[in-house]
Design an enzyme around this catalytic site. Structure first.
Site, PDB file in Angstrom:
ATOM      1  N   HIS A 195      32.929  -3.576  42.178  1.00 52.34           N
ATOM      2  CA  HIS A 195      32.556  -2.270  41.590  1.00 52.34           C
ATOM      3  C   HIS A 195      33.774  -1.515  41.089  1.00 52.34           C
ATOM      4  O   HIS A 195      34.816  -1.460  41.736  1.00 52.34           O
ATOM      5  CB  HIS A 195      31.677  -1.434  42.523  1.00 52.34           C
ATOM      6  N   ASP A 198      39.287  -0.838  47.534  1.00 56.68           N
ATOM      7  CA  ASP A 198      37.863  -0.519  47.336  1.00 56.68           C
ATOM      8  C   ASP A 198      37.668   0.149  45.994  1.00 56.68           C
ATOM      9  O   ASP A 198      37.752   1.364  45.898  1.00 56.68           O
ATOM     10  CB  ASP A 198      37.388   0.382  48.482  1.00 56.68           C
ATOM     11  N   GLU A 212      28.912   2.421  42.750  1.00 58.60           N
ATOM     12  CA  GLU A 212      28.558   1.884  44.072  1.00 58.60           C
ATOM     13  C   GLU A 212      28.731   2.950  45.146  1.00 58.60           C
ATOM     14  O   GLU A 212      27.932   3.051  46.072  1.00 58.60           O
ATOM     15  CB  GLU A 212      29.452   0.676  44.390  1.00 58.60           C
ATOM     16  N   GLU A 213      29.795   3.755  45.012  1.00 59.54           N
ATOM     17  CA  GLU A 213      30.173   4.629  46.123  1.00 59.54           C
ATOM     18  C   GLU A 213      29.208   5.771  46.391  1.00 59.54           C
ATOM     19  O   GLU A 213      28.994   6.140  47.532  1.00 59.54           O
ATOM     20  CB  GLU A 213      31.583   5.211  45.884  1.00 59.54           C
ATOM     21  N   ASP A 260      33.670  -6.974  47.812  1.00 51.92           N
ATOM     22  CA  ASP A 260      33.796  -5.531  48.075  1.00 51.92           C
ATOM     23  C   ASP A 260      34.213  -5.265  49.519  1.00 51.92           C
ATOM     24  O   ASP A 260      33.669  -4.402  50.180  1.00 51.92           O
ATOM     25  CB  ASP A 260      32.463  -4.828  47.742  1.00 51.92           C
ATOM     26  N   HIS A 262      38.504   4.437  51.824  1.00 50.83           N
ATOM     27  CA  HIS A 262      38.073   5.809  51.476  1.00 50.83           C
ATOM     28  C   HIS A 262      39.104   6.875  51.858  1.00 50.83           C
ATOM     29  O   HIS A 262      38.756   8.027  52.075  1.00 50.83           O
ATOM     30  CB  HIS A 262      36.713   6.152  52.129  1.00 50.83           C
TER      31      HIS A 262
END
Ligand SMILES: [Zn+2]
Length: 488
Positions: free
Chosen positions: A297, A309, A343-344, A371, A443
Site C-alpha cells: 500500500h 509501512d 489502507e491505513e 505489509d 505508525h
C-alpha cells in the site's frame, strides 16, 4: 521446527509418488516444476538478491516524497511517481479512482495538571499523538479527571458513574515478549482493539476523551498513531495515543489519588479527496486474462515517512515486475502490480478494486501483499489449501538458499488490502517476515528509511518476484482453502 516439517512432508510425498507409479498412474505433477521454470526462478533469485532497484524506489518514496497520508499532496505525488516508474518499465498502467478520507493532524499536547505530591506550579508533560480520524477538542483544550482501565471488562465494571465526565486511559500493555518470539502481529492484534474501539466504548459511558497506551513495542517514548473507529450510535470524543512510558506515569499517579489531565487536539476532517490505486499490468503471454496481483500500500501515516509501512511493500512489488522485465522473462499469466491507496484509514482502495472488478475476480488466480515491513523473510505465508502447499514446495527449495524456504499455510487473509479478494475466493500470499522490530517503529515518527536494510529488502523482493513468477507460470496454482463450513 520448520526443517522437521519439510522433512516430514518429504517423507510423506515419497510414498505417495511410489504408490502412484505402482498403480500404473503417472506421478502427480505436484511437487515439481519444469526444468525451464526452475532455471528461470534461479536466475530471478540471483538477480533479486543483487538488485538495489527496490531500495532506490523506497528512498524516493520516503525521502523525496515523504509521508503519504490519504488525501495529502504527498499521496497524490506518490501516485504519479509510481505510475510513471511502472510505465517506464513498459507495463500497461492505469489509475483507478478511489474517494479517500482527508484527515489532517493539528496541534496535539497534553499535561497532567493535578496529581498527588505535586509541587506548586508544576505540571507533567505528556508525549502523545492524535489517533487517525480523531475529532478535536476546543482550540484551548480542556481538563478532566482521568480514569485508568486495563481492558473493556474493567471499563464496564466501573460503569457510567465512574467514567462519566472523565478522560479514560486504556492501559493495555503490548506483549513485547510475544513480539520478541516472532509473534509481533499477534501481539499487535491483542492490543489494537483498544485503539480501534476504545474511544467509542468509553464515550458510551460518558467519557469526554480517550487516551490509549501506544500499540507498539518501542521503549523510546514514541507515540504510535493509527486509526480509531467511531460507531454511529455513540458520541465522538477526542482520542490520542500516549507513549508506553506516559501511560505508566498516568497509571502510577492515578493509583495515588485524583489526577487531572489537560488535553488539546486540533485535527480536522476535511471533505473526501479523489485519489487512485495504481494498477500496472505485465501482460501474460498465453493466459493474459488470468491475473496474479503483487502489491503493497502506497499511503502511509503522517508521523514518519512510511518506509516499513508500507513503502517497502510497494517497492518490493515494483521490483518484482522490474526484475522479471530486466531478465527478459515472460509470465504466462498477467502479473498485475498494485500500489493500493488508503489502507491505513479506510481501506477505500481495496474495497473499490474488489467492487469495480467483481465480475473478473474469478480470473484472479492469487493476490500477494507485503505489509509487515522489510525484515528478513523466512518464507511465504499462504491462505491456500493443503494440496497447494505441495504444489509450491519446489519454490521453497529454491528460496531456501536465501533463508526464505518455509511455506506456511494459514486460515485467514494475509493482508488488509487483499482481504476483500480473499473474501471473494482469491488465494492470498505474503512474505513471512521477521517482525521482531517492526512494531517498535510502526505508525511512529521513526518509520524512516534507515529502518530498512537494503539486503533484507532485496530478500523480500526475491520472495515477491519468485512467488509471482511461479504463480504466473505453473499449470495449476494453489486454490484458496475452502471455508470450514463449505460443503463437499
Ligand atoms: Zn501497512
Amino acid at each position: 521446527m520448520r526443517t522437521s516439517r519439510l522433512l516430514f512432508l518429504f517423507l510423506l510425498l515419497v510414498p505417495l509418488s511410489l504408490q502412484a507409479a505402482s498403480q500404473g498412474r503417472r506421478p502427480s505433477s505436484t511437487g515439481r516444476f519444469s526444468p525451464e521454470l526452475t532455471r528461470e526462478l534461479d536466475r530471478l533469485h540471483k538477480a533479486a538478491l543483487e538488485s538495489t532497484y527496490a531500495y532506490s524506489q523506497l528512498a524516493h518514496l520516503t525521502e523525496n516524497i515523504g509521508p503519504r497520508l490519504s488525501g495529502s499532496s504527498q499521496a497524490a505525488a506518490a501516485v504519479q511517481y509510481v505510475a510513471g516508474e511502472l510505465k517506464r518499465l513498459g507495463l500497461e498502467v492505469r489509475l483507478e479512482p478511489v474517494s479517500v478520507p482527508h484527515w489532517v493532524r493539528g496541534i496535539e499536547s497534553g499535561e497532567i495538571v493535578q496529581f498527588q505530591g505535586q509541587a506548586s506550579g508544576i505540571t507533567q508533560k505528556l508525549v502523545l499523538t492524535a489517533l487517525g480520524g480523531s475529532v478535536a477538542t476546543p482550540l484551548e483544550g480542556f481538563s478532566a479527571e482521568v480514569a485508568v482501565v486495563d481492558d473493556f471488562d474493567q471499563l464496564n465494571r466501573l460503569g457510567r458513574t465512574a467514567i462519566s465526565g472523565k478522560i479514560v486511559l486504556f492501559n493495555a500493555k503490548f506483549d513485547k515478549q510475544m513480539a520478541s518470539q516472532g509473534l509481533g502481529l499477534e501481539a499487535y492484534e491483542q492490543s489494537v482493539v483498544y485503539r480501534g474501539g476504545g474511544p467509542t466504548q468509553a464515550a458510551r459511558l460518558g467519557a469526554v476523551a480517550c487516551l490509549v497506551r501506544s500499540v507498539g513495542s518501542a521503549d523510546y517514548r514514541l507515540p504510535h498513531t493509527g486509526s480509531t473507529f467511531y460507531a454511529d450510535d455513540a458520541p465522538k470524543i477526542p482520542a490520542a495515543a500516549v507513549t508506553a512510558e506516559d501511560a505508566d506515569l498516568i497509571a502510577h499517579l492515578a493509583a495515588q489519588g485524583p489526577e487531572r489531565i489537560h488535553l488539546t487536539l486540533t485535527p480536522q476532517t476535511l471533505s473526501n479527496e479523489p485519489s487512485y490505486n495504481v494498477i500496472a499490468d505485465l501482460k501474460g503471454t498465453t493466459r493474459p486474462d488470468q491475473v496474479l496481483i503483487v502489491s503493497g500500500h502506497l499511503d502511509s501515516w503522517d508521523l514518519g515517512t512510511g518506509a516499513i509501512d508500507d513503502g517497502a511493500g510497494v517497492s518490493a512489488a515494483m521490483a518484482a515486475a522490474q526484475l522479471i522485465r530486466a531478465l527478459g522473462l515472460h509470465p504466462q499469466r498477467t502479473i498485475r502490480v498494485i500500489a493500493w491507496m488508503n489502507e491505513e484509514n479506510g481501506l477505500a482502495g481495496a474495497r473499490a478494486y474488489a467492487a469495480d472488478h467483481s465480475a473478473e475476480l474469478k480470473n484472479h488466480v492469487a493476490a500477494i501483499e507485503s505489509d509487515l515491513g522489510a525484515g528478513h523473510p523466512t518464507g511465504i505465508l499462504a491462505h491456500i489449501d493443503r494440496p497447494g502447499l505441495e504444489v509450491l514446495q519446489p519454490l521453497g527449495e529454491i528460496l531456501k538458499s536465501s533463508g526464505a524456504g518455509s511455506i506456511r499455510v494459514t486460515d485467514g487473509p494475509v493482508g488488509a488490502d487483499i482481504s476483500p479478494l480473499d473474501a471473494a475466493g482469491v488465494a492470498g500470499f505474503s512474505p513471512l517476515q521477521d517482525s521482531r522490530t517492526y512494531f517498535n517503529y510502526h505508525h511512529t515518527a521513526a518509520d524512516t528509511l534507515d529502518k530498512v536494510s537494503p539486503r533484507e529488502l532485496a530478500e523480500n523482493c526475491a520472495v515477491m518476484a519468485l512467488l509471482a513468477y511461479t504463480l504466473a507460470n505453473i499449470p495449476e496454482p494453489p486454490q484458496l482453502k475452502p471455508a470450514a463450513t463449505a460443503g463437499h
